[in-house]
Structure formats: structure tokens, C-alpha cells
Design an enzyme around this catalytic site. Sequence first.
Site, PDB file in Angstrom:
ATOM      1  N   TYR A  96       0.841  -1.211   0.000  1.00 27.78           N
ATOM      2  CA  TYR A  96       0.000   0.000   0.000  1.00 27.78           C
ATOM      3  C   TYR A  96       0.875   1.260   0.000  1.00 27.78           C
ATOM      4  O   TYR A  96       0.355   2.367  -0.104  1.00 27.78           O
ATOM      5  CB  TYR A  96      -0.949   0.053   1.203  1.00 27.78           C
ATOM      6  CG  TYR A  96      -1.880  -1.134   1.349  1.00 27.78           C
ATOM      7  CD1 TYR A  96      -2.064  -2.041   0.309  1.00 27.78           C
ATOM      8  CD2 TYR A  96      -2.583  -1.340   2.529  1.00 27.78           C
ATOM      9  CE1 TYR A  96      -2.910  -3.129   0.465  1.00 27.78           C
ATOM     10  CE2 TYR A  96      -3.429  -2.419   2.684  1.00 27.78           C
ATOM     11  CZ  TYR A  96      -3.583  -3.308   1.658  1.00 27.78           C
ATOM     12  OH  TYR A  96      -4.420  -4.387   1.809  1.00 27.78           O
TER      13      TYR A  96
ATOM     14  N   HIS B 270       0.697 -11.577   2.695  1.00 23.10           N
ATOM     15  CA  HIS B 270      -0.353 -10.866   1.936  1.00 23.10           C
ATOM     16  C   HIS B 270      -1.125 -11.799   0.989  1.00 23.10           C
ATOM     17  O   HIS B 270      -2.351 -11.809   0.977  1.00 23.10           O
ATOM     18  CB  HIS B 270       0.279  -9.709   1.164  1.00 23.10           C
ATOM     19  CG  HIS B 270      -0.677  -8.612   0.825  1.00 23.10           C
ATOM     20  ND1 HIS B 270      -0.296  -7.297   0.695  1.00 23.10           N
ATOM     21  CD2 HIS B 270      -2.012  -8.615   0.579  1.00 23.10           C
ATOM     22  CE1 HIS B 270      -1.342  -6.553   0.394  1.00 23.10           C
ATOM     23  NE2 HIS B 270      -2.406  -7.334   0.309  1.00 23.10           N
TER      24      HIS B 270
HETATM   25  N1  LIG Z   1      -5.481  -8.594   2.100  1.00 23.45           N
HETATM   26  C1  LIG Z   1      -5.831  -8.193   0.910  1.00 23.45           C
HETATM   27  O1  LIG Z   1      -5.502  -8.820  -0.109  1.00 23.45           O
HETATM   28  C2  LIG Z   1      -6.674  -6.939   0.768  1.00 23.45           C
HETATM   29  C3  LIG Z   1      -7.279  -6.638  -0.452  1.00 23.45           C
HETATM   30  C4  LIG Z   1      -8.068  -5.483  -0.529  1.00 23.45           C
HETATM   31  C5  LIG Z   1      -8.228  -4.671   0.593  1.00 23.45           C
HETATM   32  N2  LIG Z   1      -7.594  -4.966   1.764  1.00 23.45           N
HETATM   33  C6  LIG Z   1      -7.756  -4.125   2.974  1.00 23.45           C
HETATM   34  O2  LIG Z   1      -9.145  -3.973   3.222  1.00 23.45           O
HETATM   35  C7  LIG Z   1      -9.431  -2.583   3.362  1.00 23.45           C
HETATM   36  C8  LIG Z   1     -10.856  -2.272   2.977  1.00 23.45           C
HETATM   37  O3  LIG Z   1     -11.118  -2.656   1.647  1.00 23.45           O
HETATM   38  P1  LIG Z   1     -11.282  -1.600   0.444  1.00 23.45           P
HETATM   39  O4  LIG Z   1     -10.591  -0.342   0.796  1.00 23.45           O
HETATM   40  O5  LIG Z   1     -10.890  -2.316  -0.788  1.00 23.45           O
HETATM   41  O6  LIG Z   1     -12.860  -1.403   0.324  1.00 23.45           O
HETATM   42  P2  LIG Z   1     -14.099  -1.105   1.314  1.00 23.45           P
HETATM   43  O7  LIG Z   1     -13.617  -0.820   2.685  1.00 23.45           O
HETATM   44  O8  LIG Z   1     -15.082  -2.190   1.090  1.00 23.45           O
HETATM   45  O9  LIG Z   1     -14.708   0.211   0.658  1.00 23.45           O
HETATM   46  C9  LIG Z   1     -14.030   1.432   0.675  1.00 23.45           C
HETATM   47  C10 LIG Z   1     -14.846   2.450  -0.141  1.00 23.45           C
HETATM   48  O10 LIG Z   1     -16.098   2.673   0.507  1.00 23.45           O
HETATM   49  C11 LIG Z   1     -16.252   4.072   0.777  1.00 23.45           C
HETATM   50  N3  LIG Z   1     -16.940   4.188   2.081  1.00 23.45           N
HETATM   51  C12 LIG Z   1     -16.441   3.893   3.304  1.00 23.45           C
HETATM   52  N4  LIG Z   1     -17.359   4.105   4.264  1.00 23.45           N
HETATM   53  C13 LIG Z   1     -18.481   4.551   3.627  1.00 23.45           C
HETATM   54  C14 LIG Z   1     -19.753   4.941   4.083  1.00 23.45           C
HETATM   55  N5  LIG Z   1     -20.061   4.932   5.381  1.00 23.45           N
HETATM   56  N6  LIG Z   1     -20.651   5.351   3.151  1.00 23.45           N
HETATM   57  C15 LIG Z   1     -20.331   5.382   1.823  1.00 23.45           C
HETATM   58  N7  LIG Z   1     -19.146   5.019   1.338  1.00 23.45           N
HETATM   59  C16 LIG Z   1     -18.218   4.603   2.229  1.00 23.45           C
HETATM   60  C17 LIG Z   1     -14.845   4.644   0.805  1.00 23.45           C
HETATM   61  O11 LIG Z   1     -14.843   6.001   0.434  1.00 23.45           O
HETATM   62  P3  LIG Z   1     -14.301   7.179   1.415  1.00 23.45           P
HETATM   63  O12 LIG Z   1     -12.882   6.868   1.771  1.00 23.45           O
HETATM   64  O13 LIG Z   1     -14.443   8.401   0.581  1.00 23.45           O
HETATM   65  O14 LIG Z   1     -15.218   7.179   2.620  1.00 23.45           O
HETATM   66  C18 LIG Z   1     -14.157   3.787  -0.256  1.00 23.45           C
HETATM   67  O15 LIG Z   1     -14.439   4.285  -1.549  1.00 23.45           O
HETATM   68  C19 LIG Z   1      -8.379  -1.921   2.473  1.00 23.45           C
HETATM   69  O16 LIG Z   1      -8.271  -0.534   2.706  1.00 23.45           O
HETATM   70  C20 LIG Z   1      -7.172  -2.713   2.866  1.00 23.45           C
HETATM   71  O17 LIG Z   1      -6.667  -2.272   4.126  1.00 23.45           O
HETATM   72  C21 LIG Z   1      -6.834  -6.113   1.873  1.00 23.45           C
END
Ligand SMILES: NC(=O)c1ccc[n+]([C@@H]2O[C@H](COP(=O)([O-])OP(=O)(O)OC[C@H]3O[C@@H](n4cnc5c(N)ncnc54)[C@H](OP(=O)(O)O)[C@@H]3O)[C@@H](O)[C@H]2O)c1
Length: 281
Positions: free
Chosen positions: A51, A113
Site C-alpha cells: 500500500y 499478503h
Molecule cells: N489482504 C488483501 O488482499 C486486501 C485486499 C483489498 C483490501 N484490503 C484491505 O481492506 C481494506 C478495505 O477494503 P477496500 O478499501 O478495498 O474497500 P471497502 O472498505 O469495502 O470500501 C471502501 C470504499 O467505501 C467508501 N466508504 C467507506 N465508508 C463509507 C460509508 N459509510 N458510506 C459510503 N461510502 C463509504 C470509501 O470512500 P471514502 O474513503 O471516501 O469514505 C471507499 O471508496 C483496504 O483498505 C485494505 O486495508 C486487503
Amino acid sequence: MPTISTVTLNDGTVFPEVGLGTYKLREEEGIAAIVAAISSGYRLLDSAVNYENEAEVGAAVRRAGEELGVARDDLIVTTKIPGRDHGYDSAMASAQRSLATLGLDRIDLYLIHWPNPSVGKYLETWQAMIALREGGLVGSVGVSNFTEAMLTQLIDQTGVTPAVNQVELHPYFPQDRLRAFHTEHGIRTESWSPLARRSELLSEPVIGQIAAELGVSPTQVVVRWHVQLGSTPIPKSADPQRQIENADVFGFTLSDQQVAAISGLERGRLWDGDPETHEEM
Ligand SMILES: NC(=O)c1ccc[n+]([C@@H]2O[C@H](COP(=O)([O-])OP(=O)(O)OC[C@H]3O[C@@H](n4cnc5c(N)ncnc54)[C@H](OP(=O)(O)O)[C@@H]3O)[C@@H](O)[C@H]2O)c1
């Protein structure tokens, strides 16, 4: 400020039921967003080498200590070994680089990861992580994107069960079978992309209807669904108000029927991330 409930991991660590995703939180704006989340009660932070924000996460931890009085030991900083650092010696060196970039003397939760099965080195990497834990540089050891067969191999070959497996999990992909395996073996599930990266999930009629019935937001319904499945979601938000909304899910309960209705949205993985074939370096 929402109070985030906790569970205990298989190694005795007290672990939040909701954490903060940090993918794309970078530079000063990212640090400020992470500090805002800590000020709203978040204690679990999810980073990764890939990241490119370990420096920001470390800076936020220090700032939260200085400005908010949040003790270092109350925070769980997660980072992840990238595919290019698999192997015993490479993993050891990767951990040292992460510690230096974070500017911390301990990684609280250290994950592999992706398993990258064609590389064939996740077992060796796991052995290095166990040594790092024994040396005190790492608190808890776990994995991400591991299948049942891969988890079984780690457990059988080392006798050490991962504390956590962080996997794609949201109402479109509830992962019933893998979660049952985790429960059987005492592995905590963590949900990545728990909001399905917003997508159309939050406008699904079934979620809107339940939100209206309970007087909460669609996002809160989804986050609560994860909590009731026994998985720790790590929603990412850069916005302090949305961060509070996402964590404020401990004052209401979904009925079994509501949980089942949300799980009924199942349609499979959204991003082609099958760990048997998807590899990330
Ligand atoms: N281990 C792995 O392979 C892997 C893969 C993918 C992700 N991850 C981890 O998982 C975390 C979360 O997944 P993600 O970032 O892919 O997606 P997510 O958390 O499912 O969604 C994030 C999106 O939702 C929006 N959002 C958040 N809260 C909201 C709300 N209350 N209302 C409306 N929209 C909202 C955010 O926008 P705003 O920021 O503008 O609020 C952003 O665009 C990542 O940040 C990372 O740390 C790990």
C-alpha cells in the site's frame, strides 16, 4: 465516540471487532484520516508494504500518542509481507524494512499478503514469521487470502495456527465454508473490502429495507452483518464522519432472518482474487 467491542485471538491478543482499512490513505491527508479514526475509537489499523503507506501509518500512531494520548500498546498495527519477499531470509529482511518504514519497534499483526502458490515459499515465510514472533518483533502472526488446504499445511508443518486469515468477504461473497473452517481451528476471520468497495452493495434493496427497519444506515447494516458472522471488517474511509458511522454498530442487532437475507446476496468473488491462481508480488 463509538465503542468497538473486542474478541480474543488464539494467542490471547484482545482484538477489535471492527478495524480501519488504509489502502489509498497516503501522505499528510492519509495521516490525518488515520489519526481521525483513532480519535473516534479505532484501534486496529490495516496496512501492507504494497500500500506504500507504512510510513503514514507509523506517523499516525506517533501523532495519536502525542496529540490524543492513545498509548502505543493500545493500537494493533497490521502490515503484510509482499510476494516478492517470500522465503525465510527475505521475510526476515522484509520485516526489518517494514519496522524501519513504520518507525515502530513492533509489528502487532503480521500477515502473508498472498500465498502465491506457484512461488512455493509460503511455508518458509510462515516459519520466518514464527521466529519473528518468538524474537518479539511481531505480536501476532497470521495470513491473508489462504485457502483451507494452505492453512492446513501451515498448521500441520509447524504446529502454529495463524491467529487471523484476512480474506475477501462481503455480502456478495460470504465465504461460509472457509469461515466454518476458521471457527473449527480458532482462526479469526478478517473481511477485506467489507463494503464491496462501495459498488452497488449499499443500494441493494434488501439492505436499504433492513436499514429503514432498524433506523441505521445501509453501511452500518453491512458492517454489523460482518460482526454477527464473527468476522472483523476493516472498512476504509478517508472521511471522519463515515469512519464514525462505520464503527457505530454495537448498539443494534440484526435478526437471524436479516443476516440470512443479506447473505442471500451471494454471487461470488468480485475481483478475480482466487488465491489458487491470483498472485501478487
Ligand atoms: N489482504 C488483501 O488482499 C486486501 C485486499 C483489498 C483490501 N484490503 C484491505 O481492506 C481494506 C478495505 O477494503 P477496500 O478499501 O478495498 O474497500 P471497502 O472498505 O469495502 O470500501 C471502501 C470504499 O467505501 C467508501 N466508504 C467507506 N465508508 C463509507 C460509508 N459509510 N458510506 C459510503 N461510502 C463509504 C470509501 O470512500 P471514502 O474513503 O471516501 O469514505 C471507499 O471508496 C483496504 O483498505 C485494505 O486495508 C486487503
